[in-house]
Design a protein around this motif. Structure first.
Motif, PDB file in Angstrom:
ATOM      1  N   THR A 190       0.828  -1.204   0.000  1.00  0.00           N
ATOM      2  CA  THR A 190       0.000   0.000   0.000  1.00  0.00           C
ATOM      3  C   THR A 190       0.862   1.253   0.000  1.00  0.00           C
ATOM      4  N   TYR A 191       1.880   1.256   0.858  1.00  0.00           N
ATOM      5  CA  TYR A 191       2.745   2.436   0.929  1.00  0.00           C
ATOM      6  C   TYR A 191       3.588   2.581  -0.337  1.00  0.00           C
ATOM      7  N   LEU A 192       4.082   1.457  -0.865  1.00  0.00           N
ATOM      8  CA  LEU A 192       4.863   1.508  -2.098  1.00  0.00           C
ATOM      9  C   LEU A 192       4.060   2.109  -3.244  1.00  0.00           C
ATOM     10  N   ARG A 193       2.770   1.790  -3.320  1.00  0.00           N
ATOM     11  CA  ARG A 193       1.933   2.354  -4.378  1.00  0.00           C
ATOM     12  C   ARG A 193       1.832   3.855  -4.243  1.00  0.00           C
ATOM     13  N   LEU A 194       1.654   4.339  -3.012  1.00  0.00           N
ATOM     14  CA  LEU A 194       1.554   5.777  -2.781  1.00  0.00           C
ATOM     15  C   LEU A 194       2.871   6.481  -3.082  1.00  0.00           C
ATOM     16  N   VAL A 195       3.974   5.864  -2.691  1.00  0.00           N
ATOM     17  CA  VAL A 195       5.293   6.435  -2.985  1.00  0.00           C
ATOM     18  C   VAL A 195       5.508   6.522  -4.495  1.00  0.00           C
ATOM     19  N   ALA A 196       5.124   5.464  -5.207  1.00  0.00           N
ATOM     20  CA  ALA A 196       5.273   5.471  -6.669  1.00  0.00           C
ATOM     21  C   ALA A 196       4.480   6.609  -7.298  1.00  0.00           C
ATOM     22  N   GLU A 197       3.291   6.871  -6.769  1.00  0.00           N
ATOM     23  CA  GLU A 197       2.486   7.957  -7.329  1.00  0.00           C
ATOM     24  C   GLU A 197       3.104   9.318  -7.026  1.00  0.00           C
ATOM     25  N   ILE A 198       3.645   9.492  -5.832  1.00  0.00           N
ATOM     26  CA  ILE A 198       4.309  10.763  -5.498  1.00  0.00           C
ATOM     27  C   ILE A 198       5.458  11.020  -6.472  1.00  0.00           C
ATOM     28  N   TYR A 199       6.283  10.007  -6.711  1.00  0.00           N
ATOM     29  CA  TYR A 199       7.392  10.172  -7.647  1.00  0.00           C
ATOM     30  C   TYR A 199       6.891  10.432  -9.065  1.00  0.00           C
ATOM     31  N   ALA A 200       5.852   9.723  -9.483  1.00  0.00           N
ATOM     32  CA  ALA A 200       5.350   9.883 -10.849  1.00  0.00           C
ATOM     33  C   ALA A 200       4.782  11.274 -11.082  1.00  0.00           C
ATOM     34  N   LEU A 201       4.176  11.865 -10.060  1.00  0.00           N
ATOM     35  CA  LEU A 201       3.581  13.190 -10.219  1.00  0.00           C
ATOM     36  C   LEU A 201       4.608  14.308 -10.039  1.00  0.00           C
ATOM     37  N   CYS A 202       5.555  14.092  -9.129  1.00  0.00           N
ATOM     38  CA  CYS A 202       6.525  15.155  -8.834  1.00  0.00           C
ATOM     39  C   CYS A 202       7.755  15.124  -9.743  1.00  0.00           C
ATOM     40  N   ASP A 203       8.061  13.980 -10.295  1.00  0.00           N
ATOM     41  CA  ASP A 203       9.197  13.856 -11.212  1.00  0.00           C
ATOM     42  C   ASP A 203       8.750  13.043 -12.426  1.00  0.00           C
ATOM     43  N   PRO A 204       7.849  13.598 -13.225  1.00  0.00           N
ATOM     44  CA  PRO A 204       7.235  12.824 -14.318  1.00  0.00           C
ATOM     45  C   PRO A 204       8.195  12.593 -15.477  1.00  0.00           C
ATOM     46  N   ARG A 205       8.051  11.418 -16.089  1.00  0.00           N
ATOM     47  CA  ARG A 205       8.755  11.101 -17.325  1.00  0.00           C
ATOM     48  C   ARG A 205       7.739  10.495 -18.280  1.00  0.00           C
ATOM     49  N   ALA A 206       7.628  11.069 -19.445  1.00  0.00           N
ATOM     50  CA  ALA A 206       6.571  10.698 -20.388  1.00  0.00           C
ATOM     51  C   ALA A 206       6.623   9.231 -20.769  1.00  0.00           C
ATOM     52  N   TYR A 207       7.808   8.650 -20.811  1.00  0.00           N
ATOM     53  CA  TYR A 207       7.932   7.250 -21.232  1.00  0.00           C
ATOM     54  C   TYR A 207       7.652   6.260 -20.099  1.00  0.00           C
ATOM     55  N   ASP A 208       7.488   6.747 -18.875  1.00  0.00           N
ATOM     56  CA  ASP A 208       7.190   5.877 -17.729  1.00  0.00           C
ATOM     57  C   ASP A 208       6.036   6.480 -16.931  1.00  0.00           C
ATOM     58  N   PRO A 209       4.859   6.581 -17.554  1.00  0.00           N
ATOM     59  CA  PRO A 209       3.753   7.338 -16.960  1.00  0.00           C
ATOM     60  C   PRO A 209       3.067   6.596 -15.817  1.00  0.00           C
ATOM     61  N   TRP A 210       2.402   7.386 -15.011  1.00  0.00           N
ATOM     62  CA  TRP A 210       1.545   6.828 -13.974  1.00  0.00           C
ATOM     63  C   TRP A 210       0.283   6.261 -14.622  1.00  0.00           C
ATOM     64  N   PRO A 211      -0.237   5.092 -14.171  1.00  0.00           N
ATOM     65  CA  PRO A 211       0.223   4.288 -13.034  1.00  0.00           C
ATOM     66  C   PRO A 211       1.415   3.394 -13.400  1.00  0.00           C
TER      67      PRO A 211
END
Length: 407
Positions: A190-211
């Motif tokens: 659960t926490y890993l999923r939230l951490v992944a979303e924080i990184y995806a939104l704050c340091d986005p890379r188009a080729y590795d999008p959220w989710p």
């Protein structure tokens, strides 16, 4: 000889007596240059399941993949059981060419060394510089999903260089480890999923999008032959060669994605093949329910700081505003050579030198409910505003001022 649908493939077995690579024979791959490399050591009980999962691969519309789209190279290394014999008996039933190499690795007889050798052997069979060549790898105790192969190709065809799949635990095995172990795993996931979303939104890379996720495991990797050769193959490490490999690709400017739709189910056994590997970690955590989590898990507020800084600096780097940003972040006179480094090397120097980015005591499962609540609070505020990360260059100093050394 092995034939199906009118096509013939040469099957053979070769024993490697030393750690030196010898000139291999070639797998016949008439349609697509793709090989799945699988290292195996004393896996007689599980290898049939692994190879059978690859035998029932289908496309995204449910049709079986035409035979010959990929081959499998099984490196049976330093085994004392019947792993090779079990695999050999399956050959007549498999809709893909299977090559079985029996090896006695004298140097690097480790999990990482075996994967490196298996990938090297597969790369040689594809041929140096082969156009559109693809290397894939999984573990002998893992089961790929029915669309694993085609899902990997889908992402590679979209323009990325490497696909790191999602790893699920085998359900019956993880449940058998007990309620407290399962509960711990649910908290961490659960926490890993939230951490992944924080990184995806704050340091986005188009080729590795959220989710997406943030794990690179040898149980599910696919990489273009061109990228693999450009970085010199798998790093020569006993353990952690998979994560080191994707880090190396990232550092060299290759695109690594972590999609959730590429996945495998892997063993939760407590008696593994590699000292200090996943099995040892699981056994320790089962015996010590509040044992520390992985080192890269940190409190939610610090996760936000790290992800936000990296995201802002990445944008500044891309827009030629990095020297001014670093001057404010590290303090004047402390730029040294940081601004001239490739971005990820520069970022590692910043992490090593900045006091607010130092690692502290690892989180424990008992800490996670509070951190999950904090991460959810952060995301409720970040999600509506995440596009604001794309700010003009002259706003970077303000964006990072709260994290400067002198702040």
């Amino acid at each position: 000889m092995h034939s199906f649908k009118g096509e013939t493939f040469n099957m053979h077995r070769r024993t490697i007596e030393t750690s030196e690579i010898v000139q291999p024979e070639r797998l016949s791959l008439p349609r697509r240059s793709a090989i799945v490399a699988i290292p195996a050591r004393n896996e007689a009980e599980r290898i049939a399941r692994c190879l059978s999962a690859l035998a029932v691969q289908r496309d995204r519309l449910g049709a079986p993949i035409t035979p010959g789209h990929f081959g499998v190279l099984l490196l049976v290394n330093n085994s004392t059981d019947g792993t090779a014999d079990v695999a050999r008996k399956l050959v007549p039933n498999l809709p893909y060419p299977l090559e079985i190499l029996e090896a006695s690795l004298l140097r690097n007889a480790t999990a990482g060394g075996a994967r490196r050798r298996a990938m090297q052997e597969a790369a040689e069979r594809l041929g140096k510089g082969s156009a559109n060549g693809v290397l894939l790898t999984t573990d002998a105790d893992s089961l790929v999903t029915p669309t694993w192969f085609i899902d990997n190709l889908h992402h590679l065809d979209s323009g990325v260089d490497c696909v790191a799949g999602y790893i699920d635990a085998e359900p019956a095995e993880i449940v058998s480890l007990g309620a407290s172990f399962l509960a711990r795993g649910r908290l961490e996931d659960t926490y890993l999923r939230l951490v992944a979303e924080i990184y995806a939104l704050c340091d986005p890379r188009a080729y590795d999008p959220w989710p997406n996720h943030r794990v690179s495991s040898g149980a599910s990797l696919a990489v273009t032959l061109a990228a693999y050769e450009a970085v010199g193959g798998m790093p020569d490490k006993a353990l952690g060669e998979d994560a080191a490999f994707t880090t190396l690709l990232d550092q060299r400017g290759f695109k690594v994605c972590h999609p959730l739709d590429v996945s495998v189910v892997t063993s939760c056994r407590l008696n593994g093949r590699a000292t200090g590997g996943a099995a040892d970690t699981m056994r320790y955590r089962r015996e010590t329910p509040d044992a520390p989590c992985d080192d890269d898990l940190e409190p939610a507020v610090k996760t936000l700081l790290r992800a936000s800084l990296r995201g802002f600096l990445r944008k500044a780097y891309q827009q030629d505003g990095i020297e001014q940003a670093l001057s404010r972040l590290l303090g004047r006179g402390r730029l040294d050579r940081a601004a001239s480094l490739p971005f990820l090397e520069m970022w590692r120097e910043i992490e090593a030198r900045h006091p607010k980015l130092q690692k502290r005591t690892p989180l424990r499962p008992s800490d996670l409910p509070r951190q999950i609540a904090a991460a959810n609070f952060i995301l409720r505020h970040v999600r509506p505003n995440w596009r604001r990360i794309d700010v003009p260059k002259d706003k970077y100093l303000h964006a990072i001022s709260y994290a400067s050394v002198d702040a």
